[in-house]
Design a protein around this motif. Structure first.
Motif, PDB file in Angstrom:
ATOM      1  N   ALA A  76      -6.789  -5.088   4.534  1.00  0.00           N
ATOM      2  CA  ALA A  76      -6.958  -3.842   3.781  1.00  0.00           C
ATOM      3  C   ALA A  76      -5.760  -2.929   4.017  1.00  0.00           C
ATOM      4  O   ALA A  76      -5.902  -1.794   4.471  1.00  0.00           O
ATOM      5  CB  ALA A  76      -8.271  -3.166   4.198  1.00  0.00           C
ATOM      6  N   VAL A  77      -4.587  -3.454   3.730  1.00  0.00           N
ATOM      7  CA  VAL A  77      -3.365  -2.650   3.842  1.00  0.00           C
ATOM      8  C   VAL A  77      -2.521  -2.869   2.590  1.00  0.00           C
ATOM      9  O   VAL A  77      -2.542  -3.953   1.993  1.00  0.00           O
ATOM     10  CB  VAL A  77      -2.535  -2.995   5.114  1.00  0.00           C
ATOM     11  N   GLU A  78      -1.772  -1.822   2.238  1.00  0.00           N
ATOM     12  CA  GLU A  78      -1.090  -1.829   0.943  1.00  0.00           C
ATOM     13  C   GLU A  78      -0.171  -3.044   0.754  1.00  0.00           C
ATOM     14  O   GLU A  78      -0.220  -3.704  -0.289  1.00  0.00           O
ATOM     15  CB  GLU A  78      -0.303  -0.519   0.775  1.00  0.00           C
ATOM     16  N   ALA A  79       0.656  -3.333   1.754  1.00  0.00           N
ATOM     17  CA  ALA A  79       1.645  -4.418   1.582  1.00  0.00           C
ATOM     18  C   ALA A  79       0.952  -5.754   1.319  1.00  0.00           C
ATOM     19  O   ALA A  79       1.392  -6.542   0.461  1.00  0.00           O
ATOM     20  CB  ALA A  79       2.520  -4.514   2.818  1.00  0.00           C
ATOM     21  N   ASP A  80      -0.132  -6.015   2.030  1.00  0.00           N
ATOM     22  CA  ASP A  80      -0.873  -7.274   1.835  1.00  0.00           C
ATOM     23  C   ASP A  80      -1.426  -7.362   0.422  1.00  0.00           C
ATOM     24  O   ASP A  80      -1.357  -8.416  -0.228  1.00  0.00           O
ATOM     25  CB  ASP A  80      -2.087  -7.326   2.778  1.00  0.00           C
ATOM     26  N   ILE A  81      -2.004  -6.244  -0.016  1.00  0.00           N
ATOM     27  CA  ILE A  81      -2.685  -6.273  -1.320  1.00  0.00           C
ATOM     28  C   ILE A  81      -1.666  -6.450  -2.446  1.00  0.00           C
ATOM     29  O   ILE A  81      -1.860  -7.245  -3.371  1.00  0.00           O
ATOM     30  CB  ILE A  81      -3.533  -4.999  -1.510  1.00  0.00           C
ATOM     31  N   ARG A  82      -0.536  -5.766  -2.326  1.00  0.00           N
ATOM     32  CA  ARG A  82       0.484  -5.905  -3.378  1.00  0.00           C
ATOM     33  C   ARG A  82       1.025  -7.340  -3.407  1.00  0.00           C
ATOM     34  O   ARG A  82       1.250  -7.918  -4.463  1.00  0.00           O
ATOM     35  CB  ARG A  82       1.619  -4.899  -3.164  1.00  0.00           C
ATOM     36  N   VAL A 118     -11.742   3.436   9.070  1.00  0.00           N
ATOM     37  CA  VAL A 118     -12.071   2.139   8.449  1.00  0.00           C
ATOM     38  C   VAL A 118     -12.756   2.347   7.091  1.00  0.00           C
ATOM     39  O   VAL A 118     -12.469   1.632   6.121  1.00  0.00           O
ATOM     40  CB  VAL A 118     -12.914   1.277   9.420  1.00  0.00           C
ATOM     41  N   VAL A 119     -13.607   3.359   7.017  1.00  0.00           N
ATOM     42  CA  VAL A 119     -14.254   3.645   5.720  1.00  0.00           C
ATOM     43  C   VAL A 119     -13.179   4.029   4.701  1.00  0.00           C
ATOM     44  O   VAL A 119     -13.163   3.527   3.563  1.00  0.00           O
ATOM     45  CB  VAL A 119     -15.315   4.772   5.867  1.00  0.00           C
ATOM     46  N   ALA A 120     -12.269   4.874   5.122  1.00  0.00           N
ATOM     47  CA  ALA A 120     -11.208   5.322   4.202  1.00  0.00           C
ATOM     48  C   ALA A 120     -10.295   4.150   3.817  1.00  0.00           C
ATOM     49  O   ALA A 120      -9.944   3.982   2.638  1.00  0.00           O
ATOM     50  CB  ALA A 120     -10.393   6.437   4.860  1.00  0.00           C
ATOM     51  N   ASP A 121      -9.948   3.310   4.782  1.00  0.00           N
ATOM     52  CA  ASP A 121      -9.091   2.136   4.493  1.00  0.00           C
ATOM     53  C   ASP A 121      -9.764   1.222   3.471  1.00  0.00           C
ATOM     54  O   ASP A 121      -9.104   0.669   2.579  1.00  0.00           O
ATOM     55  CB  ASP A 121      -8.859   1.310   5.776  1.00  0.00           C
ATOM     56  N   THR A 122     -11.062   1.055   3.640  1.00  0.00           N
ATOM     57  CA  THR A 122     -11.814   0.175   2.728  1.00  0.00           C
ATOM     58  C   THR A 122     -11.707   0.686   1.295  1.00  0.00           C
ATOM     59  O   THR A 122     -11.377  -0.058   0.363  1.00  0.00           O
ATOM     60  CB  THR A 122     -13.297   0.117   3.155  1.00  0.00           C
ATOM     61  N   TYR A 123     -11.987   1.977   1.145  1.00  0.00           N
ATOM     62  CA  TYR A 123     -11.980   2.568  -0.199  1.00  0.00           C
ATOM     63  C   TYR A 123     -10.591   2.412  -0.841  1.00  0.00           C
ATOM     64  O   TYR A 123     -10.448   1.937  -1.965  1.00  0.00           O
ATOM     65  CB  TYR A 123     -12.387   4.046  -0.111  1.00  0.00           C
ATOM     66  N   THR A 124      -9.566   2.786  -0.083  1.00  0.00           N
ATOM     67  CA  THR A 124      -8.199   2.745  -0.631  1.00  0.00           C
ATOM     68  C   THR A 124      -7.805   1.313  -0.986  1.00  0.00           C
ATOM     69  O   THR A 124      -7.190   1.060  -2.031  1.00  0.00           O
ATOM     70  CB  THR A 124      -7.197   3.294   0.431  1.00  0.00           C
ATOM     71  N   ALA A 125      -8.163   0.364  -0.112  1.00  0.00           N
ATOM     72  CA  ALA A 125      -7.768  -1.030  -0.338  1.00  0.00           C
ATOM     73  C   ALA A 125      -8.437  -1.592  -1.590  1.00  0.00           C
ATOM     74  O   ALA A 125      -7.786  -2.228  -2.426  1.00  0.00           O
ATOM     75  CB  ALA A 125      -8.151  -1.872   0.884  1.00  0.00           C
ATOM     76  N   VAL A 126      -9.721  -1.343  -1.728  1.00  0.00           N
ATOM     77  CA  VAL A 126     -10.425  -1.919  -2.888  1.00  0.00           C
ATOM     78  C   VAL A 126      -9.899  -1.280  -4.177  1.00  0.00           C
ATOM     79  O   VAL A 126      -9.685  -1.965  -5.194  1.00  0.00           O
ATOM     80  CB  VAL A 126     -11.956  -1.762  -2.738  1.00  0.00           C
ATOM     81  N   ARG A 127      -9.661   0.033  -4.142  1.00  0.00           N
ATOM     82  CA  ARG A 127      -9.114   0.725  -5.335  1.00  0.00           C
ATOM     83  C   ARG A 127      -7.801   0.082  -5.756  1.00  0.00           C
ATOM     84  O   ARG A 127      -7.561  -0.213  -6.929  1.00  0.00           O
ATOM     85  CB  ARG A 127      -8.832   2.199  -5.020  1.00  0.00           C
ATOM     86  N   GLU A 131      -6.400  -2.691  -9.183  1.00  0.00           N
ATOM     87  CA  GLU A 131      -5.268  -2.568 -10.121  1.00  0.00           C
ATOM     88  C   GLU A 131      -4.670  -3.938 -10.431  1.00  0.00           C
ATOM     89  O   GLU A 131      -3.968  -4.119 -11.412  1.00  0.00           O
ATOM     90  CB  GLU A 131      -4.170  -1.658  -9.525  1.00  0.00           C
ATOM     91  N   TYR A 132      -4.942  -4.910  -9.566  1.00  0.00           N
ATOM     92  CA  TYR A 132      -4.361  -6.245  -9.742  1.00  0.00           C
ATOM     93  C   TYR A 132      -5.343  -7.273 -10.294  1.00  0.00           C
ATOM     94  O   TYR A 132      -4.926  -8.276 -10.863  1.00  0.00           O
ATOM     95  CB  TYR A 132      -3.843  -6.774  -8.401  1.00  0.00           C
ATOM     96  N   ALA A 133      -6.628  -7.067 -10.065  1.00  0.00           N
ATOM     97  CA  ALA A 133      -7.586  -8.112 -10.455  1.00  0.00           C
ATOM     98  C   ALA A 133      -8.905  -7.493 -10.896  1.00  0.00           C
ATOM     99  O   ALA A 133      -9.358  -6.500 -10.318  1.00  0.00           O
ATOM    100  CB  ALA A 133      -7.828  -9.048  -9.273  1.00  0.00           C
ATOM    101  N   GLY A 134      -9.496  -8.116 -11.897  1.00  0.00           N
ATOM    102  CA  GLY A 134     -10.798  -7.648 -12.390  1.00  0.00           C
ATOM    103  C   GLY A 134     -11.896  -7.919 -11.385  1.00  0.00           C
ATOM    104  O   GLY A 134     -12.915  -7.228 -11.350  1.00  0.00           O
ATOM    105  N   GLU A 135     -11.697  -8.960 -10.591  1.00  0.00           N
ATOM    106  CA  GLU A 135     -12.693  -9.269  -9.565  1.00  0.00           C
ATOM    107  C   GLU A 135     -12.090  -9.000  -8.200  1.00  0.00           C
ATOM    108  O   GLU A 135     -11.023  -9.546  -7.864  1.00  0.00           O
ATOM    109  CB  GLU A 135     -13.107 -10.736  -9.647  1.00  0.00           C
ATOM    110  N   VAL A 136     -12.766  -8.166  -7.422  1.00  0.00           N
ATOM    111  CA  VAL A 136     -12.303  -7.853  -6.069  1.00  0.00           C
ATOM    112  C   VAL A 136     -13.448  -8.107  -5.099  1.00  0.00           C
ATOM    113  O   VAL A 136     -14.561  -7.605  -5.280  1.00  0.00           O
ATOM    114  CB  VAL A 136     -11.814  -6.400  -5.951  1.00  0.00           C
ATOM    115  N   GLU A 137     -13.134  -8.935  -4.103  1.00  0.00           N
ATOM    116  CA  GLU A 137     -14.131  -9.188  -3.059  1.00  0.00           C
ATOM    117  C   GLU A 137     -13.742  -8.404  -1.810  1.00  0.00           C
ATOM    118  O   GLU A 137     -12.581  -8.423  -1.391  1.00  0.00           O
ATOM    119  CB  GLU A 137     -14.183 -10.690  -2.738  1.00  0.00           C
TER     120      GLU A 137
END
Ligand code: KIV
Ligand code: ZN
Length: 403
Positions: A76-82, A118-127, A131-137
């Motif tokens: 749940a970190v920006e670089a990983d998600i991008r 951790v709650v804040a990281d979760t929200y930001t990561a899923v948001r 932006e990249y995928a219609g399905e997010v787990e």
């Protein structure tokens, strides 16, 4: 109609990251095709931030596999998600899988983050993932050792941010079936809006309970199960895909669920994984082990010759294995020996059977299994008459068939 369970295959991610199972991008792609043909609903192809190789493996599989959803893992970190999002760009059906740990043990010793962070990281990561995928787990790592109220808080943040799948991993294989089922039931009951997402389970096998825990969770309302071919995965492995699928198929009376898996491809895929990684399965492994449809004890062989229903709860062909095997060793009986010799083309008169059997036992006492070549020698030594052409040695063979 039974409800359908989604099969999320993590052979190429959790499986591949375990000791001895790492694969090159080419090897991953080679296995991705048969996994898609097997009918998995989600194919987790890798962890793109981990290496260039994993990035290109995910990208290549995303290009190639157009039917199944292709998933990529990201912390749940920006670089990983991008990075995961970029690898998934060519996918027809991308699924971005992001995770963060929720147990106090992980927060304190590994993440060094507060619960609020951790709650804040979760929200930001899923948001961001949306932006990249219609399905997010979203996966709450170490969910089974997490405080329940806090777990609900994190899952609520993931839902609010747009997660379409909520995964509740038993990361360290600590749970037991009743407790894990109760956790799934608790989440279904106490998480507002839970019906908007698919509840998923991901179990490790540290106590040998991964499949049992997964099945208990399905009975409690989970609708996706994460698993790996041959049960490979971190430490003792993940829930074995072939065991979960066949338990659902064979015990539809107790577990009324369907899957989209073409079960006759289970053994071929298991063999391909073993061939690519060079690591086979233990002989007594359920469904795909060398002994899963082999019988040596006399009483069992006698039963099998009368009806396979006596000692087999599924037919080998259902999982892609050519035939059962009646292997001849010191525990085998006269009946099986006679049947095998006749299949090999020898006439065994009733009055000669005992002498032939004694000759067979002498060999069987010295070696674990008596193969067809040794049987021919025994038949010649006993002066049996040949019937001419041997019958096909496939069914109930003493060595023909699988490997
Ligand atoms: O075991 C685990 O918690 C995982 C997550 C990344 C889903 O593999
Ligand atoms: Zn895992």
């Amino acid at each position: 109609m039974p409800e359908t369970i989604r099969i999320f295959d993590t052979t190429l991610r959790d499986g591949e990251q375990s000791p001895g199972f790492s694969m090159t991008p080419e090897e991953k792609l080679r296995l991705a095709r048969p996994l898609e043909e097997l009918g998995v609903d989600v194919l987790e192809a890798g962890f793109p931030i981990a290496s260039e190789g994993d990035f290109s493996a995910v990208q290549a599989i995303a290009r190639e596999c157009r039917e199944t959803r292709v998933a990529a893992l990201a912390r749940a970190v920006e670089a990983d998600i991008r990075r995961a999002g970029d690898a998934l760009r060519p996918a027809a059906r991308p699924l971005l899988h992001t995770f963060i740990a929720t147990s106090d043990i992980h927060l304190k010793h590994k993440l060094k983050r507060t619960r609020a962070q951790v709650v804040a990281d979760t929200y930001t990561a899923v948001r961001l993932a949306r932006e990249y995928a219609g399905e997010v787990e979203f996966s709450a790592e170490d969910a089974t050792r997490s405080d329940r109220e806090f777990l609900l808080e994190v899952l609520a943040a993931a839902l609010e941010a747009g997660a379409t799948v909520l995964n509740i991993p038993d990361t360290v294989g600590y749970s037991v079936p009743g407790e894990y089922a109760a956790l799934i039931a608790h989440i279904r009951q106490h998480l507002p809006g839970v019906e908007k997402a698919i509840l998923s389970v991901h179990c490790h096998d540290d106590l040998g309970l991964a499949v049992a825990n997964s099945l208990a969770a399905l009975a409690a309302g989970a609708r996706q199960v994460e698993c790996a071919v041959n049960g490979i995965g971190e430490r003792a492995g993940n829930a074995s895909l072939e065991e979960v699928v066949m338990a659902l198929r064979v015990r539809g009376d107790a577990l009324p669920f369907a899957t989209g898996i073409r079960t006759e491809k289970l053994y071929p895929v298991s063999s391909q994984l073993a061939e690519i990684t060079g690591i086979g399965v233990q002989p007594n492994k359920a469904i795909v082990g060398r002994n899963a449809f082999a019988h040596t004890a006399g009483i069992h062989q006698d039963g099998m010759l009368k009806s396979p229903l006596t000692y087999e709860i599924m037919t080998p062909s259902t999982v892609g294995i050519a035939a059962s095997q009646l292997l001849l060793g010191k525990h085998s009986g006269r009946h099986a020996l006679q049947a095998r010799l006749e299949l090999l083309g020898w006439l065994v008169p009733r009055e000669r059977l005992d002498a032939v059997y004694q000759a067979f036992l002498q060999v069987a006492d010295r070696q674990k299994l008596v193969d067809d070549v040794r049987l021919q020698e025994i038949a010649l030594g006993a002066g049996l008459a040949s019937l001419g052409q041997p019958a096909a040695a496939g069914a109930a063979g003493s060595g023909a068939g699988r490997r």
